[in-house]
Design a protein around this motif. Structure first.
Motif, PDB file in Angstrom:
ATOM      1  N   UNK A   1      -8.191  -7.365  11.182  1.00 23.58           N
ATOM      2  CA  UNK A   1      -7.047  -8.258  11.410  1.00 23.58           C
ATOM      3  C   UNK A   1      -5.726  -7.549  11.140  1.00 23.58           C
ATOM      4  N   UNK A   2      -5.674  -6.775  10.073  1.00 26.56           N
ATOM      5  CA  UNK A   2      -4.407  -6.162   9.659  1.00 26.56           C
ATOM      6  C   UNK A   2      -4.072  -4.900  10.437  1.00 26.56           C
ATOM      7  N   UNK A   3      -5.090  -4.077  10.717  1.00 28.10           N
ATOM      8  CA  UNK A   3      -4.853  -2.748  11.265  1.00 28.10           C
ATOM      9  C   UNK A   3      -5.510  -2.518  12.615  1.00 28.10           C
ATOM     10  N   UNK A   4      -6.265  -3.513  13.097  1.00 29.43           N
ATOM     11  CA  UNK A   4      -6.841  -3.397  14.422  1.00 29.43           C
ATOM     12  C   UNK A   4      -8.116  -2.601  14.516  1.00 29.43           C
ATOM     13  N   UNK A   5      -8.696  -2.228  13.373  1.00 28.60           N
ATOM     14  CA  UNK A   5      -9.906  -1.408  13.381  1.00 28.60           C
ATOM     15  C   UNK A   5     -10.599  -1.554  12.031  1.00 28.60           C
ATOM     16  N   UNK A   6     -11.940  -1.635  12.038  1.00 33.26           N
ATOM     17  CA  UNK A   6     -12.621  -1.720  10.745  1.00 33.26           C
ATOM     18  C   UNK A   6     -12.640  -0.361  10.052  1.00 33.26           C
ATOM     19  N   UNK A   7     -12.395   0.712  10.801  1.00 31.63           N
ATOM     20  CA  UNK A   7     -12.264   2.054  10.230  1.00 31.63           C
ATOM     21  C   UNK A   7     -10.929   2.642  10.694  1.00 31.63           C
ATOM     22  N   UNK A   8      -9.837   2.165  10.150  1.00 28.14           N
ATOM     23  CA  UNK A   8      -8.513   2.588  10.643  1.00 28.14           C
ATOM     24  C   UNK A   8      -8.201   4.030  10.277  1.00 28.14           C
ATOM     25  N   UNK A   9      -7.217   4.564  10.961  1.00 27.78           N
ATOM     26  CA  UNK A   9      -6.708   5.886  10.617  1.00 27.78           C
ATOM     27  C   UNK A   9      -5.978   5.782   9.278  1.00 27.78           C
ATOM     28  N   UNK A  10      -6.166   6.751   8.369  1.00 28.31           N
ATOM     29  CA  UNK A  10      -5.492   6.674   7.062  1.00 28.31           C
ATOM     30  C   UNK A  10      -3.981   6.529   7.155  1.00 28.31           C
ATOM     31  N   UNK A  11      -3.355   7.078   8.211  1.00 25.86           N
ATOM     32  CA  UNK A  11      -1.894   6.984   8.319  1.00 25.86           C
ATOM     33  C   UNK A  11      -1.431   5.540   8.475  1.00 25.86           C
ATOM     34  N   UNK A  12      -2.324   4.620   8.890  1.00 24.16           N
ATOM     35  CA  UNK A  12      -1.946   3.216   8.998  1.00 24.16           C
ATOM     36  C   UNK A  12      -1.712   2.586   7.630  1.00 24.16           C
ATOM     37  N   UNK A  13      -2.185   3.266   6.578  1.00 33.87           N
ATOM     38  CA  UNK A  13      -1.981   2.756   5.228  1.00 33.87           C
ATOM     39  C   UNK A  13      -0.567   3.022   4.723  1.00 33.87           C
ATOM     40  N   UNK A  14       0.286   3.602   5.568  1.00 34.48           N
ATOM     41  CA  UNK A  14       1.707   3.714   5.213  1.00 34.48           C
ATOM     42  C   UNK A  14       2.363   2.336   5.146  1.00 34.48           C
ATOM     43  N   UNK A  15       1.725   1.365   5.758  1.00 37.72           N
ATOM     44  CA  UNK A  15       2.203  -0.023   5.721  1.00 37.72           C
ATOM     45  C   UNK A  15       1.854  -0.616   4.361  1.00 37.72           C
ATOM     46  N   UNK A  16       2.850  -0.718   3.471  1.00 39.60           N
ATOM     47  CA  UNK A  16       2.615  -1.229   2.130  1.00 39.60           C
ATOM     48  C   UNK A  16       2.102  -2.656   2.115  1.00 39.60           C
ATOM     49  N   UNK A  17       2.555  -3.472   3.078  1.00 43.56           N
ATOM     50  CA  UNK A  17       2.098  -4.843   3.132  1.00 43.56           C
ATOM     51  C   UNK A  17       0.614  -4.939   3.435  1.00 43.56           C
ATOM     52  N   UNK A  18       0.117  -4.066   4.317  1.00 46.97           N
ATOM     53  CA  UNK A  18      -1.305  -4.059   4.641  1.00 46.97           C
ATOM     54  C   UNK A  18      -2.135  -3.624   3.441  1.00 46.97           C
ATOM     55  N   UNK A  19      -1.665  -2.615   2.717  1.00 46.95           N
ATOM     56  CA  UNK A  19      -2.381  -2.155   1.525  1.00 46.95           C
ATOM     57  C   UNK A  19      -2.423  -3.256   0.472  1.00 46.95           C
ATOM     58  N   UNK A  20      -1.305  -3.971   0.304  1.00 54.06           N
ATOM     59  CA  UNK A  20      -1.269  -5.070  -0.660  1.00 54.06           C
ATOM     60  C   UNK A  20      -2.271  -6.152  -0.285  1.00 54.06           C
ATOM     61  N   UNK A  21      -2.356  -6.480   1.005  1.00 57.44           N
ATOM     62  CA  UNK A  21      -3.290  -7.507   1.448  1.00 57.44           C
ATOM     63  C   UNK A  21      -4.734  -7.067   1.225  1.00 57.44           C
ATOM     64  N   UNK A  22      -5.029  -5.793   1.479  1.00 57.64           N
ATOM     65  CA  UNK A  22      -6.390  -5.289   1.263  1.00 57.64           C
ATOM     66  C   UNK A  22      -6.749  -5.297  -0.220  1.00 57.64           C
ATOM     67  N   UNK A  23      -5.793  -4.950  -1.080  1.00 54.60           N
ATOM     68  CA  UNK A  23      -6.082  -4.963  -2.518  1.00 54.60           C
ATOM     69  C   UNK A  23      -6.335  -6.394  -3.011  1.00 54.60           C
ATOM     70  N   UNK A  24      -5.560  -7.345  -2.484  1.00 50.80           N
ATOM     71  CA  UNK A  24      -5.789  -8.747  -2.852  1.00 50.80           C
ATOM     72  C   UNK A  24      -7.175  -9.197  -2.411  1.00 50.80           C
ATOM     73  N   UNK A  25      -7.547  -8.809  -1.187  1.00 50.28           N
ATOM     74  CA  UNK A  25      -8.859  -9.195  -0.684  1.00 50.28           C
ATOM     75  C   UNK A  25      -9.981  -8.601  -1.501  1.00 50.28           C
ATOM     76  N   UNK A  26      -9.828  -7.347  -1.884  1.00 49.15           N
ATOM     77  CA  UNK A  26     -10.888  -6.703  -2.661  1.00 49.15           C
ATOM     78  C   UNK A  26     -11.025  -7.350  -4.038  1.00 49.15           C
ATOM     79  N   UNK A  27      -9.900  -7.623  -4.682  1.00 48.51           N
ATOM     80  CA  UNK A  27      -9.949  -8.251  -6.006  1.00 48.51           C
ATOM     81  C   UNK A  27     -10.524  -9.662  -5.927  1.00 48.51           C
ATOM     82  N   UNK A  28     -10.275 -10.357  -4.830  1.00 46.08           N
ATOM     83  CA  UNK A  28     -10.847 -11.705  -4.690  1.00 46.08           C
ATOM     84  C   UNK A  28     -12.361 -11.645  -4.573  1.00 46.08           C
TER      85      UNK A  28
END
Length: 335
Positions: A298-325
């Motif tokens: 949903x966030x990055x368009x791929x279940x195995x995204x390119x690492x450079x897509x993690x430059x998006x701080x908002x996407x990283x924050x959403x993934x960390x929230x999801x993992x902690x949940x």
């Protein structure tokens, strides 16, 4: 407006530089049509490769008679875009004064597409921090001596305005001319040294998860409501997350009976508590853990995204929230 003093000319420069800051070609031409018909038109432009080197200037001067004069010249081997623009304005005004001896009465309209250069001049003759800015102001005051009107007009770049397009072509042609005889000012040299040192420092970064994500770029500020979330983002991208079991086990915060503490990622104590498929390193959490496959899609368009897509701080924050949940039902929502 007839500028009779430096303060008058400052006002003219300010209003011109800020006029229609977001307009396209139609609005620009609509405004230019309101300026005096009998004016001398000066179109100036500067070019610098990458905004830092191989400066070139171009200018087109059209007299009320229709006679045209072109100027192209190098601006310096080390040259910023703003400096090139100011050198172009200086060169155009010098040419104009030579052409007519500074005695003509026709108003002068100087058109430039650099808001930075015009903003520098708008601060006034006495506020110029460089010899270049002061030189441009001396030329402007020479042109206005006797009450002549001078308009400093900002125009949008690369939108098809003929005078601006011709000046742009001249500037780009000039950037390929020999720069050997063109002096470089101290400010440009200092900035060039700083840029070179920064590039060398970034190239020396060790191989790491952070470098895989950012390359040689610095991360943008992480603007989140929660400080904890911002910390999570920075730590995850840095490759050392204080919420991961592998990290906590390595520092002795998550001891187990068979292994109180170790740095072996193959140790069972380092495994991801959610999927149990490997150590819960930041790479695993952000790029591989099955529990976040849907979120990554949903966030990055791929279940195995390119690492450079993690430059998006908002996407990283959403993934960390999801993992902690996913960890919370297991009783590991907080360290």
């Amino acid at each position: 407006m007839t500028p009779g003093s430096s303060s008058d000319l400052t006002s003219a420069t300010t209003s011109a530089a800020q006029h229609h800051p977001t307009s396209g070609r139609e609005r620009a031409e609509e405004h230019l049509a309101t300026l005096p018909d009998d004016a001398v038109w000066v179109w100036s432009d500067g070019s610098a490769e990458g905004g830092v080197s191989a400066g070139g200037i171009g200018a087109l001067i059209t007299l009320p008679s229709g006679e045209e004069h072109e100027l192209r010249a190098p601006a310096g081997r080390i040259c910023s875009s703003t400096r090139a623009e100011l050198v172009a304005i200086r060169g155009a005004l010098e040419m104009l004064l030579r052409l007519e001896g500074g005695l003509a009465e026709s108003p002068v309209i100087v058109c430039a597409d650099s808001q930075a250069a015009l903003a520098t001049l708008a601060s006034g003759a006495g506020s110029q921090a460089t010899a270049l800015g002061a030189a441009v102001w001396r030329l402007l005051l020479a042109l206005t001596d006797g009450g002549r009107r001078v308009f400093m007009q900002w125009i949008p770049a690369h939108c098809g305005i003929p005078g601006n397009e011709r000046a742009d072509v001249l500037a780009k042609e000039a950037s390929s001319l020999s720069q050997d005889a063109v002096p470089t000012d101290v400010r440009s040299m200092v900035k060039a040294v700083g840029r070179s040192a920064t590039k060398a420092w970034r190239r020396s970064w060790p191989d790491s998860f952070f470098k895989t994500i950012m390359g040689d770029r610095m991360p943008m500020p992480v603007l989140l409501e929660s400080r904890d979330e911002a910390v999570n983002v920075h730590q995850l991208r840095a490759g050392h997350w204080s919420r991961s079991q592998s990290y906590l086990h390595r520092i002795g915060r998550r001891p187990e009976r068979d292994c109180p503490q170790c740095s072996d990622l193959a140790c069972p104590a380092a495994r991801c508590l959610v999927c149990r498929e490997g150590p819960d390193t930041p790479e695993h959490v952000l790029l591989r853990c099955p529990c976040l496959a849907g979120a990554r899609l949903r966030l990055l368009g791929n279940i195995r995204p390119d690492p450079t897509q993690l430059r998006d701080g908002g996407a990283v924050a959403a993934l960390s929230r999801g993992y902690l949940s996913h960890q919370q039902p297991l009783g590991y929502g907080r360290p």
